[in-house]
Design a protein around this motif. Structure first.
Motif, PDB file in Angstrom:
ATOM      1  N   THR A  46       0.845  -1.188   0.000  1.00 48.13           N
ATOM      2  CA  THR A  46       0.000   0.000   0.000  1.00 48.13           C
ATOM      3  C   THR A  46       0.883   1.241   0.000  1.00 48.13           C
ATOM      4  N   ASP A  47       0.339   2.323  -0.509  1.00 39.80           N
ATOM      5  CA  ASP A  47       1.026   3.610  -0.446  1.00 39.80           C
ATOM      6  C   ASP A  47      -0.015   4.716  -0.397  1.00 39.80           C
ATOM      7  N   GLU A  48       0.390   5.960  -0.647  1.00 41.38           N
ATOM      8  CA  GLU A  48      -0.536   7.085  -0.529  1.00 41.38           C
ATOM      9  C   GLU A  48      -1.695   7.014  -1.528  1.00 41.38           C
ATOM     10  N   THR A  49      -1.486   6.409  -2.693  1.00 40.43           N
ATOM     11  CA  THR A  49      -2.536   6.367  -3.719  1.00 40.43           C
ATOM     12  C   THR A  49      -3.152   4.990  -3.918  1.00 40.43           C
ATOM     13  N   ARG A  50      -2.449   3.947  -3.562  1.00 36.40           N
ATOM     14  CA  ARG A  50      -2.940   2.577  -3.794  1.00 36.40           C
ATOM     15  C   ARG A  50      -3.464   1.985  -2.499  1.00 36.40           C
ATOM     16  N   GLU A  51      -4.704   1.521  -2.543  1.00 38.33           N
ATOM     17  CA  GLU A  51      -5.328   0.920  -1.368  1.00 38.33           C
ATOM     18  C   GLU A  51      -5.791  -0.495  -1.676  1.00 38.33           C
ATOM     19  N   ILE A  52      -5.939  -1.292  -0.635  1.00 39.88           N
ATOM     20  CA  ILE A  52      -6.484  -2.638  -0.791  1.00 39.88           C
ATOM     21  C   ILE A  52      -7.992  -2.517  -0.887  1.00 39.88           C
ATOM     22  N   VAL A  53      -8.563  -3.059  -1.962  1.00 38.94           N
ATOM     23  CA  VAL A  53     -10.005  -3.031  -2.178  1.00 38.94           C
ATOM     24  C   VAL A  53     -10.646  -4.284  -1.588  1.00 38.94           C
ATOM     25  N   ASP A  54     -10.012  -5.429  -1.807  1.00 37.84           N
ATOM     26  CA  ASP A  54     -10.542  -6.707  -1.337  1.00 37.84           C
ATOM     27  C   ASP A  54      -9.390  -7.697  -1.256  1.00 37.84           C
ATOM     28  N   TRP A  55      -9.546  -8.732  -0.458  1.00 35.70           N
ATOM     29  CA  TRP A  55      -8.548  -9.789  -0.393  1.00 35.70           C
ATOM     30  C   TRP A  55      -9.214 -11.075   0.075  1.00 35.70           C
ATOM     31  N   GLN A  56      -8.571 -12.183  -0.260  1.00 34.03           N
ATOM     32  CA  GLN A  56      -9.048 -13.477   0.217  1.00 34.03           C
ATOM     33  C   GLN A  56      -7.862 -14.392   0.452  1.00 34.03           C
ATOM     34  N   LYS A  57      -8.032 -15.313   1.380  1.00 34.20           N
ATOM     35  CA  LYS A  57      -7.002 -16.278   1.740  1.00 34.20           C
ATOM     36  C   LYS A  57      -7.506 -17.653   1.337  1.00 34.20           C
ATOM     37  N   THR A  58      -6.728 -18.363   0.541  1.00 34.79           N
ATOM     38  CA  THR A  58      -7.102 -19.704   0.105  1.00 34.79           C
ATOM     39  C   THR A  58      -5.908 -20.642   0.283  1.00 34.79           C
ATOM     40  N   THR A  59      -6.151 -21.914   0.052  1.00 34.92           N
ATOM     41  CA  THR A  59      -5.083 -22.907   0.065  1.00 34.92           C
ATOM     42  C   THR A  59      -5.048 -23.572  -1.303  1.00 34.92           C
ATOM     43  N   VAL A  60      -3.884 -23.550  -1.931  1.00 37.76           N
ATOM     44  CA  VAL A  60      -3.692 -24.157  -3.240  1.00 37.76           C
ATOM     45  C   VAL A  60      -2.525 -25.129  -3.136  1.00 37.76           C
ATOM     46  N   ASP A  61      -2.761 -26.387  -3.432  1.00 31.37           N
ATOM     47  CA  ASP A  61      -1.725 -27.425  -3.347  1.00 31.37           C
ATOM     48  C   ASP A  61      -1.030 -27.436  -1.993  1.00 31.37           C
ATOM     49  N   GLY A  62      -1.777 -27.203  -0.917  1.00 29.39           N
ATOM     50  CA  GLY A  62      -1.218 -27.241   0.423  1.00 29.39           C
ATOM     51  C   GLY A  62      -0.514 -25.972   0.867  1.00 29.39           C
ATOM     52  N   ALA A  63      -0.429 -24.971   0.000  1.00 30.81           N
ATOM     53  CA  ALA A  63       0.231 -23.708   0.354  1.00 30.81           C
ATOM     54  C   ALA A  63      -0.819 -22.608   0.513  1.00 30.81           C
TER      55      ALA A  63
ATOM     56  N   GLN B 299      13.446 -10.587   8.348  1.00 26.40           N
ATOM     57  CA  GLN B 299      12.551  -9.880   7.440  1.00 26.40           C
ATOM     58  C   GLN B 299      11.268 -10.671   7.268  1.00 26.40           C
ATOM     59  N   SER B 300      10.140  -9.945   7.243  1.00 25.52           N
ATOM     60  CA  SER B 300       8.858 -10.615   7.104  1.00 25.52           C
ATOM     61  C   SER B 300       7.889  -9.759   6.314  1.00 25.52           C
ATOM     62  N   VAL B 301       6.796 -10.379   5.895  1.00 24.62           N
ATOM     63  CA  VAL B 301       5.743  -9.715   5.143  1.00 24.62           C
ATOM     64  C   VAL B 301       4.490  -9.734   6.002  1.00 24.62           C
ATOM     65  N   LEU B 302       3.879  -8.559   6.210  1.00 27.17           N
ATOM     66  CA  LEU B 302       2.643  -8.455   6.969  1.00 27.17           C
ATOM     67  C   LEU B 302       1.477  -8.495   5.993  1.00 27.17           C
ATOM     68  N   LEU B 303       0.586  -9.463   6.162  1.00 24.85           N
ATOM     69  CA  LEU B 303      -0.543  -9.654   5.249  1.00 24.85           C
ATOM     70  C   LEU B 303      -1.811  -9.009   5.804  1.00 24.85           C
ATOM     71  N   PRO B 304      -2.835  -8.826   4.967  1.00 26.21           N
ATOM     72  CA  PRO B 304      -4.047  -8.098   5.387  1.00 26.21           C
ATOM     73  C   PRO B 304      -4.740  -8.623   6.638  1.00 26.21           C
ATOM     74  N   ASP B 305      -4.644  -9.916   6.920  1.00 23.59           N
ATOM     75  CA  ASP B 305      -5.308 -10.459   8.111  1.00 23.59           C
ATOM     76  C   ASP B 305      -4.438 -10.403   9.356  1.00 23.59           C
ATOM     77  N   GLY B 306      -3.264  -9.780   9.239  1.00 25.37           N
ATOM     78  CA  GLY B 306      -2.364  -9.652  10.375  1.00 25.37           C
ATOM     79  C   GLY B 306      -1.329 -10.750  10.461  1.00 25.37           C
ATOM     80  N   GLU B 307      -1.438 -11.770   9.625  1.00 17.08           N
ATOM     81  CA  GLU B 307      -0.444 -12.844   9.631  1.00 17.08           C
ATOM     82  C   GLU B 307       0.873 -12.296   9.104  1.00 17.08           C
ATOM     83  N   ARG B 308       1.950 -12.728   9.693  1.00 21.58           N
ATOM     84  CA  ARG B 308       3.282 -12.304   9.283  1.00 21.58           C
ATOM     85  C   ARG B 308       4.031 -13.561   8.844  1.00 21.58           C
TER      86      ARG B 308
END
Length: 98
Positions: free
Chosen positions: A4-21, A56-65
């Motif tokens: 995200t930045d000053e102009t780009r926002e998250i509109v929607d997101w979903q969490k799924t499992t594909v091939d166990g990942a 180093q880590s990535v923070l995802l929309p649901d708070g998972e890191r």
């Protein structure tokens, strides 16, 4: 949050499992480039300091890191897919008794 930045926002997101990942599909308000390199804000170094690669880590929309070394990115238009692929070491540790 990721990407995200000053102009780009998250509109929607979903969490799924594909091939166990775990896969996050994040829809943005504008086209999104695929993350490259090690952005300070993307990988928790917003204070201006250096974050060791192992922390180093990535923070995802649901708070998972997730560790940055276990994140695989794929961008297409306004959608960014983040796939969590645990490293070989993490997979082995899960099955060992120590």
């Amino acid at each position: 949050m990721i990407g995200t930045d000053e102009t780009r926002e998250i509109v929607d997101w979903q969490k799924t499992t594909v091939d166990g990942a775990t896969v996050y599909e994040i829809e943005y308000s504008e086209p999104v480039p695929e993350p490259t390199g090690r952005s300070r804000s993307l990988f928790r170094a917003s204070s201006g300091g250096t974050v060791p690669a192992g922390e180093q880590s990535v923070l995802l929309p649901d708070g998972e890191r997730i560790p940055a070394t276990e994140a695989v990115f794929d961008a297409a238009g306004t959608t960014l897919r983040v796939r969590h692929e645990p490293s070989l070491v993490a997979r082995v540790r899960r099955y060992l008794p120590w």
